[in-house]
Write an enzyme that holds these catalytic residues in place. Structure first.
Site, PDB file in Angstrom:
ATOM      1  N   ASP A  88       0.871  -1.156   0.000  1.00 48.98           N
ATOM      2  CA  ASP A  88       0.000   0.000   0.000  1.00 48.98           C
ATOM      3  C   ASP A  88       0.922   1.224   0.000  1.00 48.98           C
ATOM      4  OD1 ASP A  88      -2.320   1.512   0.418  1.00 48.98           O
ATOM      5  OD2 ASP A  88      -1.894   1.603   2.563  1.00 48.98           O
ATOM      6  N   LYS A  89       0.382   2.390  -0.317  1.00 53.31           N
ATOM      7  CA  LYS A  89       1.263   3.550  -0.306  1.00 53.31           C
ATOM      8  C   LYS A  89       1.098   4.383   0.968  1.00 53.31           C
ATOM      9  CE  LYS A  89       0.468   7.330  -2.694  1.00 53.31           C
ATOM     10  NZ  LYS A  89       0.585   8.373  -1.681  1.00 53.31           N
ATOM     11  N   THR A 129      -2.408   1.367  -4.720  1.00 47.81           N
ATOM     12  CA  THR A 129      -2.815   2.509  -3.920  1.00 47.81           C
ATOM     13  C   THR A 129      -4.140   3.070  -4.408  1.00 47.81           C
ATOM     14  OG1 THR A 129      -2.250   4.752  -3.311  1.00 47.81           O
ATOM     15  CG2 THR A 129      -1.340   3.949  -5.366  1.00 47.81           C
ATOM     16  N   ARG A 170      -5.662   4.134  -7.815  1.00 47.70           N
ATOM     17  CA  ARG A 170      -7.116   4.221  -7.773  1.00 47.70           C
ATOM     18  C   ARG A 170      -7.750   2.841  -7.704  1.00 47.70           C
ATOM     19  NH1 ARG A 170      -7.934   9.096  -6.307  1.00 47.70           N
ATOM     20  NH2 ARG A 170      -7.534  10.790  -7.745  1.00 47.70           N
ATOM     21  N   ASN A 190      -8.564  -0.680   4.323  1.00 48.98           N
ATOM     22  CA  ASN A 190      -8.743  -1.059   2.925  1.00 48.98           C
ATOM     23  C   ASN A 190      -7.713  -2.087   2.459  1.00 48.98           C
ATOM     24  OD1 ASN A 190      -6.657   0.692   3.125  1.00 48.98           O
ATOM     25  ND2 ASN A 190      -7.170   1.886   1.304  1.00 48.98           N
TER      26      ASN A 190
END
Lengths: 935, 318
Positions: A381-382, A636, A727, A755
């Protein structure tokens, strides 16, 4: 099938439906033993050992004392059973805690404080702010005059943003006091696990309103395990309780993860079993033949002429028992033991403690440490994982003037400070939007200091920055906001809040200036959601440039805008908005449509740039791990430019000309297909060149690619060492992990937020960062660490050591079993193939347990190379990753391996005979020093 | 300050080092020098040890005489089995053994059986250790099948092993005078003391229709029946020697020892061999060249490897 819930009816539904007792336990005291044994015996290895142990009870065929198998078997079972019992006891304790939590429930018309487990279907439950919802409720009242309340559904679906829930229209306007006495019936479906649907009807009994049927949706419910937020109180009718709630129905025990090594061991066991059957058959036949040709001549053995019917089976079964030690019974226990130690080593490691927060690393899943050493893909993830998720306002562009470009910090830019001091109208307007266009709640402490409670880190950064620029958002009472600017207090009345959704990508507030009564729409949002809607004639070129420039620097941008509304325009729209807010069908879509009517003709005020700093050591970590041959994918939810910038700044991709970025985009199937093929082609060509090629894909194109061009995308995934997916939704993240797993790669997913939970659970190894977005990811993960940089140590040190140690231990276990077994087999050739054991029972058991199993456990401290060497030369990890193949190599070459073992035990056998057996006989024969001494 | 010191002390405890996986450890790096040295050392150790062992083994004098065929009279050689099973034929037989080298007392007398499966499962299991120790007081003789009882009375000692007791006897004469053979102390002391009962007397032994091997004097307790005790310690290999007794006189070169033996034991039905062995012993025991050969072999290979490594190291020096 339907259930009818009678509201506030204390008698009728008690027997029909269960109470709210939650039970996650697998066993009860009574069924523990049978159920646990049944589960353990569903494993092939255990069945096998049980069979062997039972056969050993037949004294005609047993070569050794049955205790030599029963002992270890019972021990192993006892160990696993007590572990299960301990886990179940802990689950029982946590259930008990949840069950005994006190909640307010209406009983006989009076609100009482009772335990959560005593809630029955039909009861009215009262909740305060920040309470956990004890069961599935249908809302009937909230503190909000419009009947709204906010819930956090993170435990349910992993989404951290607040969701609004609304009371059914029939309950609208019922007085607080009357809620106790409300009567009615809810007709709802039987419990299911779909958390997005609730198709039910409500009918209130007179004197409440009328007896019209009112439809209910999921919007009218609050589900178990959610938290009530930003709402003073809410009350609802319990419709599903206990294990029948939506959460309870969807709760499954997550499938235990199996490491590559475990799978390997299972395969090897199977192969050895087959080999063993072959040996048994050959020796059994040889034994029967020898018996009939030779043994009958040997008068001293006294074979009867006619044996019983099972005579032919006796010798093969004896050999089966003799060979049963070929499969090491101790391997499971030894591996479990060392694996829990590996996990402990991770917990204990002082170099992986995050000293800022004091959080140590933790291995939740103790069984998969060696997989860490075999990771090939890392999906990261970022925000919050690579970055600190601590947003800081850095630059801004107000009406074409750039602030903060020189110093890198707009808050220290004298130009801006002067403009603020001079109350330049553009700047003031800009700061006002920064301060009030949000859902932040200011909290005043006793000392007068103001702190902000924000759901989003960006809003927090903006409000704080505004406060530092003397535009202080001071207070919020009901709908009145108070702002202090340069000593003066300005009051605004909030008329509407147009919430942020990921589709609209912007949020707005409609406020009324209490001084002059002007109504203003204030908006902030992504550039593509604001700039196209500027009023005709406004020059947005500088803003576009600003956005691009900031994105280049890896900053997150937001555009701020406002529009003055006429009184009548607002009134007209307000009616529409109210109507849309109370629709039952497609409400979100309707609201978005209505918002669209207001959010246009913006006067764009400026652009803010917020920095999300990289965590310490991220570039180094990524570089080291890539040298170790691990491929990185960044998944991300952020936008493309920012993602690429972050990727560049943390060595994720190399800048041109060394690196090359390939874009997959397109809105339609055809476009995506074409761009996918183009990228694939480039990738194939460049795969031989020493060039870092990465592809970038956005959520929309990914959706299409995964749906229609899965094969091409899979090929691309295999070819590409690096990818950036922007996105993407949580489920897409999980799909990508699934895709790589299906290509037989070992994947590791790392993330910090709700998420990422699905991707973490999906991956072979899930790593959670216990960060600012809460602990959900850390809880769902197999490993939780404090900072991204610890990943390097986790993989290179702990993963690699664990892999080497487990590999050694399992190979050794098989080796020692095979060796002793082959000695027995060779001995059988010189003992008339009759199935005599060369060793007695005690020696065999001692060999299996004390001589070979316990001492090798010391290998958990074994280090082939020092930590420093491994960190400096991460390439060494290749051997572990390739381990998949080299470990399976002896499997393919299994028979040569056995041949080696065979010759080895032949040799040992020979040594034993040549030295000890003559010695032994000599001992009997008094031929050696031993006997001489004895005389 | 105090906490600092405490932390420092905590860092030195063995448990802390264990948790950090940093316990002190030696990690030998196998440099060429080390490898060569180790191989050299092994060669230097193993070769002398092997030579000493070999020498000890060579000092042992051993005379082996196979008598099972020669002791059957010429006419009966066609059907040896019926000869051996016929009790009416006398089984005595004389053999001459020439001493080729001076043999120092004590000289051990062994009988050697080849192709005799004392390690056969059916055979090995057929005994009752408890009965050997406690006699008839111990009733469960099911282990002894198929020789557990006769005429509904238990057999002591029961089982196939005892039943098949070796019963050839030997007398040794040198120059007309009988050599004294010591038949005591041929079994393990532990067996005599702890495994075979002092008050257990043979009972109902070899009374059945099928008679296996030798009989036992029912007057002597099992703990003194040393032939039985030696026989009951079953051999692991199908070819084995068992101690018969000791000659406690030296034998000179070219002495001829006449052996008068009773060839009672049946090895003819399954093609087994019977041999008589006279052997001296050294500090290492009997004649056993394997250990010496193995040591010399290992030593030589190590030396060779050391030399090869030296050459390689010299040639490809970094």
């Amino acid at each position: 099938m339907k259930r009818y819930v009678y509201i506030n009816d204390n008698e009728s539904s008690h027997e029909l439906y269960c109470d709210n007792r939650i039970s996650n336990r697998k066993y009860t005291v009574l069924n523990f033993l049978p159920k646990n044994l049944w589960e353990q015996f569903s494993r092939f290895m255990n069945q096998y050992f049980l069979l062997i142990a039972c056969l050993q009870l037949w004294s005609l065929i047993t070569p050794v004392n049955p205790a030599s198998t029963w002992g270890p078997l019972i021990f192993i079972f006892a160990v696993s059973a007590s572990k299960e019992a301990w886990d179940d006891y802990n689950r029982y304790l946590s259930d008990k805690k949840a069950n005994e939590k006190l909640v307010w429930v209406v009983r006989q018309g009076i609100r009482k404080h009772i335990q959560a487990q005593d809630i029955h279907v039909g009861n009215i439950v009262w909740l305060r702010e920040n309470d956990e919802v004890p069961c599935d409720l249908v809302l009937i009242g909230t503190s909000d005059p419009q009947g709204l309340c906010y819930v956090e559904t993170a435990a349910l679906d992993g989404e951290t943003d607040l969701k609004t829930r609304v009371i059914p229209s029939a309950c609208m306007g019922i007085d607080f006091e009357l809620l106790h006495k409300i009567k009615g019936v809810i007709e709802c479906p039987n419990p299911d696990k779909d958390i997005t649907r609730f198709d039910a009807n409500l009918r209130l009994f007179p004197p409440f309103i009328d007896n019209d049927v009112c439809p209910l949706t999921i919007k009218n419910t609050i589900l178990q395990s959610c938290y009530l937020r930003n709402t003073e109180w809410a009350c609802g009718v319990a419709v599903y309780t206990g294990n029948e709630t939506k959460l309870g129905m969807s709760r499954g025990i997550p499938e235990p993860k199996l490491t590559a090594m475990d799978a390997m061991i299972d395969k090897l066991t199977g192969a050895i079993f087959v080999f063993q059957i072959v040996v048994v058959m050959v020796l059994g036949i040889a034994g029967n033949v020898w018996k009939d040709t030779e043994a009958r001549k040997q008068w001293y053995v006294q074979y009867p002429i006619e044996g019983p019917w099972y005579e032919l089976l006796v010798i093969p079964l004896r050999f089966e028992l003799l060979c049963s030690i070929m499969i090491p019974i101790s391997i499971k226990v030894s591996l479990d033991l060392v694996k829990s130690l590996y996990a402990k080593f991770i917990d204990w490691d002082t170099e992986m403690i995050d000293y800022e927060t004091g959080i140590p690393s933790h291995a939740t899943n103790t069984a998969i440490s060696e997989d860490l050493g075999q990771v090939e893909y890392i999906m990261t993830d970022k925000t919050g994982t690579l970055t600190e998720n601590r947003m800081i306002f850095r630059r801004c562009c107000i009406s074409g003037v750039f602030y903060g470009n020189e110093s890198g910090d707009a808050l220290k830019d004298t130009k801006l400070l002067n403009a603020v001091a001079g109350s330049s109208p553009d700047v003031v307007q800009f700061l006002t939007v920064m301060a009030i266009c949000n859902t932040v709640v200011p909290i005043k402490s006793k000392t007068g200091a103001i702190s902000y409670k924000a759901q989003s880190q960006d809003e927090d950064a903006l409000v704080n920055a505004a406060a530092q620029l003397h535009m202080v958002y001071a207070n919020k009472t009901a709908n009145i906001l108070e702002i202090r600017f340069n000593g003066s207090v300005i009051k605004y009345e909030v008329l509407e809040i147009l919430e942020f959704t990921s589709d609209r990508k912007r949020m707005s507030v409609v406020v009324k200036d209490c001084q002059n009564g002007k109504i203003v729409l204030l908006s902030k949002g992504a550039d593509e959601a604001i700039l196209p809607y500027a009023y005709v004639g406004q020059q947005t070129r500088t803003f576009i440039e600003a956005v691009e420039q900031y994105a280049q620097l890896g900053l997150r941008t937001l555009c701020l805008a406002c529009r003055e509304l006429r009184e009548d325009e607002y009134q007209e729209w307000s009616l529409l908005f109210k109507e849309a807010s109370s629709t039952l069908v497609d409400r979100e879509w309707r609201i978005a449509e209505v918002c669209q009517r207001l959010e246009h003709d913006f006067e764009v005020l400026g652009v803010t740039a917020i920095e999300d700093r990289l965590q310490d050591g991220v570039p180094e970590t990524i570089e080291t791990l890539r040298k170790a041959g691990i491929n990185f994918w960044m998944l991300t939810g952020d936008k493309q430019n920012t993602a690429i910038q972050i990727a560049l700044s943390c060595n994720f991709i190399s800048p041109e000309p060394k690196g090359q970025l390939l874009l997959i985009d397109g809105k339609t199937e055809d476009e995506v297909c074409r761009s996918l093929e183009r990228v694939l082609l480039t990738m194939r060509i460049t795969s031989s060149e020493p060039k870092d090629v990465a592809f970038v894909v956005d959520g929309w194109a990914l959706e299409i690619a995964l749906k229609h061009y899965r094969k091409a995308f899979t090929e691309l995934a295999i070819l590409s060492r690096t990818a950036i997916c922007c996105r993407v939704t949580p489920s897409q993240k999980a799909q990508l992990v699934e895709l790589l797993k299906s290509c037989d790669y070992r994947t590791l997913a790392i993330g910090d937020g709700g998420n990422d939970v699905r991707m973490i659970q999906q991956a072979d190894i899930g790593v959670g960062i216990s960060g600012r977005e809460g602990l959900q990811a850390a809880r769902a993960a197999d490993y939780s660490i404090g900072k991204f940089r610890f990943l390097k140590r986790l993989i290179l040190v702990h993963g690699r050591y664990s892999y080497n140690r487990t590999a050694f231990l399992s190979q050794y276990s098989f080796y020692k079993s095979l060796v002793i077994c082959f000695i027995q087999i060779f001995f059988s050739f010189i003992s008339g193939v009759s199935g005599t054991s060369l060793f007695n029972s005690v020696s065999l058991m001692a060999y299996n347990v004390f001589y070979t199993s316990v001492p090798v456990l010391v290998s958990v401290l074994d280090k082939d190379l020092s930590e420093g060497t491994v960190m400096q030369h991460p390439q060494i990890l290749f051997y572990c990753q390739a381990g998949r193949f080299t470990v399976s190599l002896p499997f393919l070459a299994f028979f040569p391996l056995l041949y080696n073992r065979a010759s080895e035990s032949e040799y040992i056998c020979w040594m034993v005979w040549s030295i000890f057996v003559p010695c032994n006989c000599c001992v009997c024969d008094h031929h050696t020093c031993l006997c001489l001494r004895e005389k | 300050m105090d906490t600092d010191r405490e932390r420092h002390r905590a860092r030195e405890t063995a448990f802390y080092l264990f948790t950090q996986q940093s316990l002190p450890a030696c990690k030998p790096v196998l440099t060429p020098g080390w490898v060569i040295a180790i191989f050299l050392f092994m060669g230097v150790i193993f070769i002398p040890v092997g030579l000493v062992t070999l020498r000890a083994s060579h000092c042992v004098v051993e005379i082996v005489d196979r008598y099972d065929i020669d002791c059957v009279p010429e006419p009966s050689r066609m059907d040896k089995v019926s000869y051996i099973q016929d009790d009416s034929i006398p089984k005595n037989c004389s053999r001459f053994m020439k001493v080729h080298k001076y043999m120092k007392a004590p000289i051990y007398i062994y009988y050697q059986l080849d192709n005799y499966y004392q390690n056969h499962r059916r055979y090995v299991k057929s005994r009752s250790d408890k009965q050997l120790l406690d006699g008839q007081k111990y009733h469960d003789t099911s282990y002894c099948q198929p020789v557990e009882s006769n005429n509904n009375r238990p057999i002591v000692p029961c089982g196939l092993i005892a039943w098949s007791l070796f019963n050839d006897t030997f007398e040794f004469i040198r120059e007309g005078a009988e050599l004294k053979v010591n038949r005591k102390n041929i079994a393990w002391k532990s067996d005599r003391g702890h495994k075979f009962g002092k008050n257990v007397y043979p009972f109902n032994f070899q009374n059945g229709t099928l008679i296996g091997g030798g009989k036992l004097n029912p007057e002597i307790p099992l703990s003194d029946q040393e032939d039985l005790i030696v026989w009951m310690r079953t051999s692991a290999l199908p070819s084995f020697r068992k101690l018969y007794g000791r000659i406690e006189e030296d034998l000179d070169v070219d002495d001829v020892v006449v052996v008068n033996l009773m060839n009672n034991y049946n090895t003819y039905s399954f093609g087994g061999k019977k041999k008589l062995v006279l052997s001296t012993s050294s500090w290492l025991g009997g004649k056993n060249d394997f250990l010496g050969h193995a040591c010399v072999f290992v030593g030589c290979s190590s030396l060779t490897l050391a030399i090869i490594f030296v050459l390689l190291h010299v040639k490809y020096r970094r």
